[in-house]
Design an enzyme around this catalytic site. Structure first.
Site, PDB file in Angstrom:
ATOM      1  N   GLN A  25      -4.316  -4.421   7.229  1.00 35.66           N
ATOM      2  CA  GLN A  25      -5.410  -5.275   6.748  1.00 35.66           C
ATOM      3  C   GLN A  25      -5.588  -6.523   7.607  1.00 35.66           C
ATOM      4  OE1 GLN A  25      -7.810  -4.848   4.654  1.00 35.66           O
ATOM      5  NE2 GLN A  25      -7.050  -2.877   3.951  1.00 35.66           N
ATOM      6  N   CYS A  50      -4.708   2.358  -3.806  1.00 37.33           N
ATOM      7  CA  CYS A  50      -3.514   2.882  -3.114  1.00 37.33           C
ATOM      8  C   CYS A  50      -2.326   1.944  -3.294  1.00 37.33           C
ATOM      9  CB  CYS A  50      -3.757   3.113  -1.622  1.00 37.33           C
ATOM     10  SG  CYS A  50      -4.938   4.400  -1.296  1.00 37.33           S
ATOM     11  N   ASP A  70       3.403  -4.189   8.136  1.00 34.92           N
ATOM     12  CA  ASP A  70       2.180  -3.404   7.973  1.00 34.92           C
ATOM     13  C   ASP A  70       1.006  -4.355   8.177  1.00 34.92           C
ATOM     14  OD1 ASP A  70      -0.031  -2.037   7.144  1.00 34.92           O
ATOM     15  OD2 ASP A  70       0.701  -1.612   5.112  1.00 34.92           O
ATOM     16  N   HIS A  92       0.872  -1.177   0.000  1.00 36.44           N
ATOM     17  CA  HIS A  92       0.000   0.000   0.000  1.00 36.44           C
ATOM     18  C   HIS A  92       0.915   1.237   0.000  1.00 36.44           C
ATOM     19  CE1 HIS A  92      -2.725   2.978   1.862  1.00 36.44           C
ATOM     20  NE2 HIS A  92      -3.724   2.181   1.533  1.00 36.44           N
ATOM     21  N   LYS A 150     -10.011  -0.037  10.843  1.00 36.82           N
ATOM     22  CA  LYS A 150     -10.179  -1.234  10.002  1.00 36.82           C
ATOM     23  C   LYS A 150     -10.461  -2.458  10.867  1.00 36.82           C
ATOM     24  CE  LYS A 150      -7.007   0.337   6.390  1.00 36.82           C
ATOM     25  NZ  LYS A 150      -7.841   0.747   5.266  1.00 36.82           N
TER      26      LYS A 150
HETATM   27  C1  LIG Z   1      -2.248  -2.612   3.711  1.00 40.36           C
HETATM   28  C2  LIG Z   1      -2.540  -1.222   4.189  1.00 40.36           C
HETATM   29  N1  LIG Z   1      -1.573  -0.513   4.785  1.00 40.36           N
HETATM   30  C3  LIG Z   1      -1.774   0.726   5.252  1.00 40.36           C
HETATM   31  C4  LIG Z   1      -2.993   1.340   5.115  1.00 40.36           C
HETATM   32  C5  LIG Z   1      -3.172   2.711   5.636  1.00 40.36           C
HETATM   33  O1  LIG Z   1      -4.108   2.741   6.675  1.00 40.36           O
HETATM   34  P1  LIG Z   1      -4.660   4.144   7.232  1.00 40.36           P
HETATM   35  O2  LIG Z   1      -5.192   4.868   6.044  1.00 40.36           O
HETATM   36  O3  LIG Z   1      -5.702   3.740   8.204  1.00 40.36           O
HETATM   37  O4  LIG Z   1      -3.508   4.843   7.870  1.00 40.36           O
HETATM   38  C6  LIG Z   1      -4.030   0.652   4.479  1.00 40.36           C
HETATM   39  C7  LIG Z   1      -5.336   1.300   4.265  1.00 40.36           C
HETATM   40  O5  LIG Z   1      -6.092   0.967   3.384  1.00 40.36           O
HETATM   41  C8  LIG Z   1      -3.802  -0.663   4.011  1.00 40.36           C
HETATM   42  O6  LIG Z   1      -4.759  -1.364   3.396  1.00 40.36           O
END
Ligand SMILES: Cc1ncc(COP(=O)(O)O)c(C=O)c1O
Length: 391
Positions: free
Chosen positions: A186, A349, A183, A106, A209
């Site tokens: 998800q 993204c 990370d 992402h 999430k």
């Molecule tokens: C795999 C992953 N990493 C990071 C993020 C970023 O999360 P946030 O926008 O809540 O900071 C997302 C959000 O969709 C994501 O799917």
């Protein structure tokens, strides 16, 4: 629970619904307890501070950290990953060092590393994937060398829905002296996470999430590394002593939490963890797998659908991305919306991954255990209607 009315909400990977327990925690704070933490000399402030700090302990148990001192509250996964990049990376990397990420990442787990590389002269290198979306481990191992300082990987792809075997990779990462950043944005709503078992040095996730509120998240950091990490935000709450010319800082986690925190968010996050733990990940997995089986087999039965990543339901956790014939993903999602089905369409993204997949955009259906069979049925029927309308 958030009431989406008659909409079949299949965009849980963007944000999940909010259960009554979490709404109640937010309401209770704002209606009866709206005080600041860590500074009041009165009982209510002490009580809310204790509740706030007990969520830190709860998070530590939830992800099996060694201590609550390893839990930093942030604004979300993005803020947590930026804190690692600039708090740790900026003081530990120099020209010639290497940062490894995968093509699955992402943007939140990519752009901070690009910026860090630019500022330090370090090099960003990429690990590819196979058709099922799994990391090319041979490539990963061949890229690891004495210059590798940071390896940052998603635990669960927000596009392909596949789980990465981080625990198997970790020893090789540590063997070259690099740190492993995970990370878990998800993964956190779908699977139990154990940071020590994963051998993660840092791990990031967001509250929203995982059935919690927006604007709150967590950075886990191994205690020894947090001692070496620098704050990136300065002000009240994080200092030990201040004089006219300078200041000394509190130890972690306080030195990374400058200013009034998202108190309501943290209390809501605590309620979300209790909610998830009460249901249990075994039950969550069971319900999600039933829905995924229905979703993926249903999609593959409709002709002209290209599903990205693995074609097996058991390889998808919560997420399936696809395209329908040559119809643009935005058109598909817009028409699905007219049938009361909410999915996401676009680059998700993850623009570099779109390039790897050879597309500009995909339609993503993402489910939670709170979805019902009827939601999937609605999606599949609506896709048939899209096909008919556009062909
Ligand atoms: C795999 C992953 N990493 C990071 C993020 C970023 O999360 P946030 O926008 O809540 O900071 C997302 C959000 O969709 C994501 O799917």
């Amino acid at each position: 629970m958030t009431n989406y009315g008659s909409t079949a909400y299949l965009d849980n990977a963007a944000t999940s619904p909010t259960p009554p327990e979490v709404i109640k925690a937010l309401e209770q704070y704002y209606e009866q307890q709206k005080v600041n933490v860590h500074r009041g000399m009165y009982q209510l402030s002490a009580q809310v501070t204790q509740q706030y700090e007990s969520v830190r302990v709860q998070v530590a148990h939830f992800i099996k950290a060694a201590s609550e001192q390893e839990i930093i509250f942030t604004a979300g996964a993005t803020a947590a990953l930026n804190l690692v990049a600039f708090g740790y990376g900026l003081s530990h990397l120099q020209a010639g060092d290497e940062i490894l990420v995968s093509v699955l990442e992402h943007h939140s787990n990519l752009v901070p590393w690009q910026q860090l590389a630019r500022l330090t002269g370090a090099k960003l290198r990429f690990i590819g994937i196979n058709v099922a979306g799994n990391l090319d481990q041979a490539q990963l191992f061949s890229l690891l060398n004495s210059h590798t300082k940071i390896v940052s990987l998603t635990l669960l792809s927000n596009v392909l829905g596949n789980y990465l075997e981080i625990a198997k990779i970790a020893p090789r990462v540590h063997a070259v002296g690099a740190i492993l950043v995970v990370d878990a944005a998800q993964a956190v709503a779908h699977l139990p996470i154990a940071v020590q078992q994963l051998q993660a040095d840092f791990l990031a996730f967001s509250g929203h999430k995982m059935f919690g509120p927006t604007g709150v998240g967590v950075l886990y950091g191994r205690a020894a590394l947090l001692r070496q990490m620098q704050p990136t935000s300065f002000g009240g709450e994080m200092i030990e002593q201040v004089n006219y010319q300078g200041a000394t800082f509190l130890p972690a986690p306080q030195k990374f939490e400058a200013g009034t925190p998202n108190i309501a968010g943290v209390l809501g996050l605590g309620a979300a963890i209790s909610y998830l733990e009460q249901i249990g990940f075994a039950k969550i997995k069971q319900q999600e797998q039933l829905l995924m089986q229905q979703l993926l087999t249903g999609l593959l039965e409709i002709g002209g659908i290209q599903v990205y990543g693995s074609q097996r339901p058991e390889d998808h956790i919560g997420v399936v991305s696809f395209n329908l014939d040559t119809i643009h993903a935005h058109d598909v999602a817009t028409i699905l919306d007219t049938f009361g089905v909410a999915v996401r369409a676009g680059h998700q993204c993850a623009q570099p991954l779109m390039r790897t997949l050879g597309v500009e955009s995909v339609v993503r259906a993402s489910l939670a255990f709170t979805n019902q069979k009827q939601d999937i049925q609605r999606l599949l029927q609506a896709i048939l209607a899209v096909k008919e309308i556009l062909s």
